[in-house]
Design an enzyme around this catalytic site. Structure first.
Site, PDB file in Angstrom:
ATOM      1  N   ASP A  59       0.848  -1.207   0.000  1.00  0.00           N
ATOM      2  CA  ASP A  59       0.000   0.000   0.000  1.00  0.00           C
ATOM      3  C   ASP A  59       0.880   1.252   0.000  1.00  0.00           C
ATOM      4  OD1 ASP A  59       0.883  -0.142   2.605  1.00  0.00           O
ATOM      5  OD2 ASP A  59      -1.081   0.093   3.542  1.00  0.00           O
ATOM      6  N   GLU A 197       8.971  -4.584  10.426  1.00  0.00           N
ATOM      7  CA  GLU A 197       9.378  -3.257   9.949  1.00  0.00           C
ATOM      8  C   GLU A 197       9.798  -2.376  11.115  1.00  0.00           C
ATOM      9  OE1 GLU A 197       6.682  -1.337   7.226  1.00  0.00           O
ATOM     10  OE2 GLU A 197       7.863   0.527   7.232  1.00  0.00           O
TER      11      GLU A 197
END
Ligand code: KIV
Length: 301
Positions: A59, A197
């Site tokens: 995204d 992440e």
């Protein structure tokens, strides 16, 4: 009975299809996994042909392709449009589609319906969802619908407003404990892989050793089972100062600017197009046309 062999790519067999099972085998062999984001046919094709194992339609395309400020505004339809284009470029890599903000947070029924669209309409093989242990039940629901799920924990960009910015997670003992709980819960829920992440290297190493699913790091240090980077980051197409973990492998911005400026200069100086770059009439038509024009000129005299 014929069983399709579960494949992983070797240098002597570059055409093998990557599957969720082959990723696990790769983890067991301690063979690093590569993942790159792609959002369009041409880039996806080049990444696939370079034998990269995983292609993620992230995204992040909200920013890289559509110029939005963050990932929150991108819609299911926008994501699907790009997933379809990438599908047409990818043959062997595992294709993962990111579920956008709002497509899985409302309720499980909605989430399964949206995940199904990525598989049925987009051709994705795995869908990715942000969030830790609170998403474990939802992930089970989606897997029950025969759709493999990738987890994503740590700095999860869809939580930017809750996190108060893009901040490295798991820097204190409470944070580390939460990340470990998140990782174990998603592993138990059966995720096909786990994106880590923006977390300290030491924490990513602990998670990678603890879970059976392959971990794919971004800003999470070298001990992860694999690494992912955003395509636009590695080729300098982001118009921004790169994050600490980004390594630039090329300068697409420089290349494109140079090509565009050179084209403009050639147009303005009548250097483009040349006679060789032009179409010509067939000889007989040219001769006939010359005769007609000559006759017209003669009549005017
Ligand atoms: O959207 C994206 O590109 C991602 C990767 C950074 C993991 O989620």
């Amino acid at each position: 009975m014929s069983l399709t062999p579960v494949g992983f790519r070797r240098p002597d067999d570059p055409g093998r299809k990557i599957t969720t099972a082959s990723l696990r085998e790769q983890k067991l062999r301690h063979e690093p996994i590569t993942c790159i984001t792609a959002y369009d046919y041409a880039t996806a094709r080049l990444i696939d042909e370079a034998s990269v194992e995983m292609v993620l339609v992230g995204d992040s395309l909200a920013q890289t392709m559509l110029g939005y400020e963050n990932t929150l505004s991108v819609t299911m339809d926008e994501m699907l449009h790009h997933v379809k284009a990438v599908r047409r470029g990818v043959k062997n890599a595992l294709l993962i589609a990111d579920m956008p903000y709002g497509s899985y947070q409302v309720d499980a029924k909605d989430a399964v319906a949206n995940a199904t669209r990525f598989v049925k309409e987009g051709g994705a093989e795995v869908v990715k969802i942000e969030g830790g242990e609170k998403r474990a039940d939802l992930i089970r629901h989606i897997i029950d619908a025969e759709i493999p799920v990738a987890g994503h924990i740590g700095l999860t960009p869809q939580s930017v407003n809750v996190m108060g910015g893009y901040k490295v997670q798991g820097k204190n003992l409470n944070g580390i404990e939460q990340l470990m709980r998140d990782a174990v819960a998603l592993d138990r829920a059966g995720v096909a892989c786990l994106y880590l992440e923006g977390i300290p290297r030491e924490v990513a190493a602990m998670i990678t050793a603890e879970v059976s699913t392959p971990t794919i790091g971004i800003g999470a240090g070298p001990e992860c089972d694999g690494q992912v980077l955003v395509f636009h980051d590695i080729v300098n197409l982001t118009f921004a100062q790169p994050a600490k973990f980004v390594r630039r492998y090329g300068d697409a911005a420089g290349l494109i600017t140079q090509a565009v400026q050179a084209f403009r200069a050639d147009v303005r100086s009548h250097q483009y197009p040349s006679d060789e770059e032009s179409y010509h009439l067939p000889k007989e038509t040219k001769a006939a046309l010359d005769t007609v024009l000559e006759r017209k000129r003669a009549m005017r005299r």
